[in-house]
Design an enzyme around this catalytic site. Sequence first.
Site, short mmCIF file in Angstrom:
data_model
loop_
_atom_site.label_atom_id
_atom_site.label_comp_id
_atom_site.label_asym_id
_atom_site.label_seq_id
_atom_site.Cartn_x
_atom_site.Cartn_y
_atom_site.Cartn_z
N ASP A 134 -10.67 -8.51 7.82
CA ASP A 134 -12.00 -8.65 7.22
C ASP A 134 -12.48 -10.09 7.33
O ASP A 134 -13.66 -10.36 7.55
CB ASP A 134 -11.98 -8.24 5.74
CG ASP A 134 -12.26 -6.76 5.52
OD1 ASP A 134 -11.87 -5.95 6.37
OD2 ASP A 134 -12.88 -6.42 4.49
N ASP A 185 -5.14 -6.12 6.43
CA ASP A 185 -6.39 -5.66 5.84
C ASP A 185 -7.29 -6.87 5.54
O ASP A 185 -8.46 -6.93 5.97
CB ASP A 185 -6.07 -4.88 4.55
CG ASP A 185 -7.26 -4.12 4.00
OD1 ASP A 185 -8.30 -4.07 4.67
OD2 ASP A 185 -7.13 -3.56 2.89
N ASP A 212 -1.01 -17.51 4.76
CA ASP A 212 -2.05 -18.35 4.14
C ASP A 212 -2.52 -19.41 5.15
O ASP A 212 -3.72 -19.66 5.30
CB ASP A 212 -1.56 -18.96 2.82
CG ASP A 212 -0.16 -19.54 2.89
OD1 ASP A 212 0.49 -19.44 3.95
OD2 ASP A 212 0.29 -20.11 1.87
N TYR A 236 0.82 -1.21 0.00
CA TYR A 236 0.00 0.00 0.00
C TYR A 236 0.86 1.27 0.00
O TYR A 236 0.36 2.35 0.32
CB TYR A 236 -0.95 0.02 1.20
CG TYR A 236 -2.11 -0.94 1.10
CD1 TYR A 236 -2.40 -1.59 -0.10
CD2 TYR A 236 -2.92 -1.19 2.19
CE1 TYR A 236 -3.47 -2.47 -0.19
CE2 TYR A 236 -3.99 -2.08 2.10
CZ TYR A 236 -4.26 -2.71 0.91
OH TYR A 236 -5.32 -3.57 0.83
N LYS A 252 4.90 -13.98 5.16
CA LYS A 252 5.11 -15.00 4.13
C LYS A 252 6.58 -14.92 3.71
O LYS A 252 6.92 -14.75 2.54
CB LYS A 252 4.14 -14.72 2.96
CG LYS A 252 4.11 -15.79 1.91
CD LYS A 252 3.01 -16.81 2.07
CE LYS A 252 3.16 -17.84 0.98
NZ LYS A 252 2.37 -19.04 1.15
MG MG Z 1 -10.28 -3.13 4.18
#
Ligand code: MG
Length: 327
Positions: free
Chosen positions: A228, A224, A200, A120, A168
């Site tokens: 969720d 992120d 993962d 990001y 990872k």
């Molecule tokens: Mg989000």
Amino acid sequence: MTHQIAVIEGDGIGQEVIPAAIEVLESLDLDLEFVDGEAGDAVKADTGEALPQETYDLAADADATLFGAAGETAADVILPLRDAVDSFVNIRPAKAYPGVDAVRPETDLVFLRENTEGVYSGHEDDLSDDLSTLTRVVTTSASEKLAAFACDYVEDSDDHDGFSVVHKANVMRKTDGRFRDGVVGVADERGVETDEVLMDAFATHVCLDPEQFDVVVCPNLAGDVLSDLAAGLVGGLGLLPSANIGDDNALFEPVHGTAPDIAGEGIANPTATILSAAMLLDHLGYSEESQRVETAVESVLAEGPRTGDLGGNADTDEMTAAIVDRL
Ligand code: MG
Ligand code: NAI
């Protein structure tokens, strides 16, 4: 001392859940001054800019900011806003409250997400008609800063013994390797216990047995996505608050977006934003009031009235009024 709170509703249900949270804050009768700022799709349509400079400055200068959500322009709003408050960590608790029909009712997690870099960091390029690239940025300094925060976080609380580090590094050896080395290095120096989980595998383990995790430290994108996912385990996006913490400033926002499918109907679940306001109170030193808000929310989640996403038929105003009543 008066605390100035920047209030940015944004678009969609941001305009419904932020007023709900302000109603809760105002009912506490604290020395808070609310100053409104504009950002999002509607402002961009009007002025060409999703985040006007004056809104950026408002967030930068306030003692804390409460933000709803922005639509298409989310990235142009929230990334600079996190920068305005110099936020290096995004705290995302994901807790299943009694009475909510959760997939995993035993879930009680806190994600500490790196908030400045990773994928990001904004370095994307179109190199040809066929090829786009993204530069993933990881620094030792940001990883160590996150780790120091995580160590303080677990040491300051009786509820946490250590934290899990999700990465990872087996594939992204340099970037996630640097992240892992930075985070684990600081924790080792501080004598804070950590375990490492590949991101993962974490996704599977947290679905099957969330109780094996407590505080989870992640790179930006992983935090992120995995938070969720945890929202799905605890009963939906309408429940998850978050805090973007900087050295001298902070911004609080629900994890969810503008929910265009229900926006304008007055039926959005205000819980995520009211719990974000509770995190804001705690940040400003009003820890007792923060706890009272969480307890009131908990009681309404357990007994109702609840909004439609939780299987109830209350609207935003009714659920908010019930929370204010219990304060
Ligand atoms: Mg989000
Ligand atoms: P979303 O979080 O807005 O909605 C996903 C689903 O969850 C929808 O079915 C929605 O109705 C439901 N939902 C979310 N919050 C709810 C609440 N408080 N009460 C009841 N139901 C709720 O995510 P989506 O649909 O992926 O994105 C919609 C827009 O929001 C997009 O334009 C996106 O860019 C933006 N967005 C903005 C964010 C921000 O400003 N921080 C974060 C995520 C998305």
